[in-house]
Scaffold this motif. Structure first.
Motif, PDB file in Angstrom:
ATOM      1  N   THR A   1       0.860  -1.177   0.000  1.00 60.16           N
ATOM      2  CA  THR A   1       0.000   0.000   0.000  1.00 60.16           C
ATOM      3  C   THR A   1       0.896   1.226   0.000  1.00 60.16           C
ATOM      4  O   THR A   1       2.070   1.154   0.357  1.00 60.16           O
ATOM      5  CB  THR A   1      -0.889   0.049   1.257  1.00 60.16           C
ATOM      6  N   LEU A   2       0.350   2.344  -0.422  1.00 51.90           N
ATOM      7  CA  LEU A   2       1.077   3.607  -0.360  1.00 51.90           C
ATOM      8  C   LEU A   2       0.488   4.410   0.790  1.00 51.90           C
ATOM      9  O   LEU A   2      -0.732   4.521   0.914  1.00 51.90           O
ATOM     10  CB  LEU A   2       0.941   4.349  -1.685  1.00 51.90           C
ATOM     11  N   ARG A   3       1.328   4.925   1.642  1.00 50.06           N
ATOM     12  CA  ARG A   3       0.854   5.578   2.862  1.00 50.06           C
ATOM     13  C   ARG A   3       1.391   6.997   2.971  1.00 50.06           C
ATOM     14  O   ARG A   3       2.513   7.271   2.559  1.00 50.06           O
ATOM     15  CB  ARG A   3       1.294   4.790   4.092  1.00 50.06           C
ATOM     16  N   ALA A   4       0.581   7.835   3.546  1.00 54.99           N
ATOM     17  CA  ALA A   4       1.020   9.205   3.769  1.00 54.99           C
ATOM     18  C   ALA A   4       0.335   9.759   5.000  1.00 54.99           C
ATOM     19  O   ALA A   4      -0.779   9.346   5.348  1.00 54.99           O
ATOM     20  CB  ALA A   4       0.686  10.074   2.557  1.00 54.99           C
ATOM     21  N   THR A   5       1.001  10.661   5.668  1.00 53.70           N
ATOM     22  CA  THR A   5       0.376  11.449   6.718  1.00 53.70           C
ATOM     23  C   THR A   5       0.263  12.870   6.184  1.00 53.70           C
ATOM     24  O   THR A   5       1.266  13.488   5.833  1.00 53.70           O
ATOM     25  CB  THR A   5       1.222  11.433   8.008  1.00 53.70           C
ATOM     26  N   LEU A   6      -0.974  13.344   6.068  1.00 55.27           N
ATOM     27  CA  LEU A   6      -1.195  14.682   5.516  1.00 55.27           C
ATOM     28  C   LEU A   6      -1.518  15.642   6.650  1.00 55.27           C
ATOM     29  O   LEU A   6      -2.131  15.270   7.645  1.00 55.27           O
ATOM     30  CB  LEU A   6      -2.367  14.661   4.529  1.00 55.27           C
ATOM     31  N   HIS A   7      -1.110  16.880   6.463  1.00 57.41           N
ATOM     32  CA  HIS A   7      -1.400  17.897   7.463  1.00 57.41           C
ATOM     33  C   HIS A   7      -2.245  18.989   6.838  1.00 57.41           C
ATOM     34  O   HIS A   7      -2.095  19.326   5.669  1.00 57.41           O
ATOM     35  CB  HIS A   7      -0.104  18.442   8.058  1.00 57.41           C
ATOM     36  N   ARG A   8      -3.148  19.512   7.643  1.00 56.65           N
ATOM     37  CA  ARG A   8      -4.065  20.520   7.143  1.00 56.65           C
ATOM     38  C   ARG A   8      -3.350  21.833   6.866  1.00 56.65           C
ATOM     39  O   ARG A   8      -3.649  22.522   5.919  1.00 56.65           O
ATOM     40  CB  ARG A   8      -5.197  20.711   8.175  1.00 56.65           C
ATOM     41  N   GLY A   9      -2.397  22.156   7.707  1.00 59.54           N
ATOM     42  CA  GLY A   9      -1.637  23.386   7.493  1.00 59.54           C
ATOM     43  C   GLY A   9      -2.481  24.618   7.742  1.00 59.54           C
ATOM     44  O   GLY A   9      -3.631  24.540   8.138  1.00 59.54           O
ATOM     45  N   PRO A  10      -1.890  25.784   7.491  1.00 62.05           N
ATOM     46  CA  PRO A  10      -2.592  27.041   7.760  1.00 62.05           C
ATOM     47  C   PRO A  10      -3.797  27.217   6.844  1.00 62.05           C
ATOM     48  O   PRO A  10      -3.803  26.704   5.738  1.00 62.05           O
ATOM     49  CB  PRO A  10      -1.533  28.108   7.480  1.00 62.05           C
TER      50      PRO A  10
END
Lengths: 244, 244
Positions: B234-243
């Protein structure tokens, strides 16, 4: 010193398809048909046979189609959905057209225990279940199945779930900022139900994307599975090597 | 207030499959067979029919198999490849076992013009072409087709391309650090050639991943297409919402 391959023709077709897929995705042929096989062969340094086979592979992927008297056309431009920052689909496609959501199901339910656990809910606690079919330019793009914790989800029920991204709505109604999302991407073949809803042939490759989104205090509030048409959307990221 | 669906049973099966896929990916059933249909139904709040249909969908994805007298087993544990940071496959799978690369083709070639352009090469300039079939535990994981600029690629030809990640080798032989990579992920069905090499049935969903990797000064040096078995990775990422 190029070593020989046991199946050179099929390999060459695959490699030509890789280069063409990448040019199609970059928008090289959005304005009209692809060049003819001879011209493509010259551009790609490949035989006409290899080009023909490569176009067959890309037709099987749903990326191009042949139209009588016109040539080979790109079926849909491929939009990129960034994996660099947490944004909703409408935010990601801002400028490409309006994303319209068909709300197929919405209500307060007891989520499956595994989903309750992901959301940190006690067994039997209610959650808001929402299923939306999302279209761009009238054509399906994704099917989103969402479970939201009740405190976050219930206030959304009075809002414009057809016209808005959930992330923006959550932040507006809760007055809280979202933090991180954990995303796991799968590639799967569409089963009959998913295929019918997304208007693709059963067996077409689609993305299945699990996304668990947290508030900025780290509490998980939104557990989703998205089935995304891979002939219309690519997933993009810029990766950095970082310190050794 | 849950609204009704026109095709409730197929939908329910799809939703159960989503939850099961996610638990399988989390490693919940790596040590033995899945619980029987009745038990799974209780755990997932679903009917036995829905569970049976969901298991059928996951079998079609190649994720589980039924074995006589044993039950339903996870075919391969799914490894995660992070999209947060630029690492090679062997680096990403460190601890899961040795990645062994079968070098199928290597040499100095004139790359396709579109690839030359991506690498910033003048037409007709040479590049190093490398194709590797990568296995973990003896089972194919990905097929990597790589073009490297000659200054970076030629010094690699004397090195252990079967045992090492390219990224680490490039940094060692060039004495330079890699910077960013632009990644575009597609989901496609495997054509006959890709399927045979990856040892999956033709028509299986796989990832096709285009990656253009740059040195830390921004010069592109490594243009790849990877076909990755989606039943294994699987391809995994942690995304951040940011400003806002």
């Amino acid at each position: 010193m190029e070593t020989s391959s046991p199946r050179p023709r099929a390999e060459r077709a695959r490699q030509v398809a890789d280069v063409l897929r990448q040019r199609i995705t970059a928008g090289a042929f959005d304005d009209g048909p692809l060049p003819d096989e001879h011209t493509l062969g010259t551009q790609l340094g490949a035989t006409r046979n290899a080009v023909r086979e490569a176009l067959g592979l890309l037709r099987a992927e749903g990326l191009v189609e042949r139209r009588q008297g016109v040539g080979t056309l790109v079926v849909h431009p491929k939009y990129g959905h960034g994996l660099d920052r947490l944004v909703g689909l409408a935010e990601a496609l801002d400028g490409y057209g309006d994303v319209v959501n068909e709300v197929r199901s919405v209500g307060i339910v007891t989520p499956p225990p595994a989903t309750a656990e992901r959301l940190g809910l006690v067994p039997g606690a209610p959650a808001v279940h929402l299923e939306r079919l999302r279209r761009l330019g009238g054509v399906p793009l994704s099917l989103d199945t969402t479970y939201l914790t009740a405190d976050i989800g219930v206030p959304l029920l009075d809002h414009d779930l057809a016209g808005r991204d959930l992330f923006a709505l959550i932040e507006e109604t809760s007055g809280r900022r979202l933090g991180r999302a954990d995303v796991v991407v799968h590639a799967v073949t569409a089963g009959p139900d998913t295929a019918a809803l997304l208007d693709v042939a059963p067996g077409t490759a689609v993305f299945a994307l699990d996304r668990l989104t947290h508030l900025d205090d780290g509490r998980p509030v939104d557990a989703e599975t998205l089935h995304i048409r891979a002939d219309r959307l690519t997933l993009r990221a810029t990766l950095h090597r970082g310190p050794a």
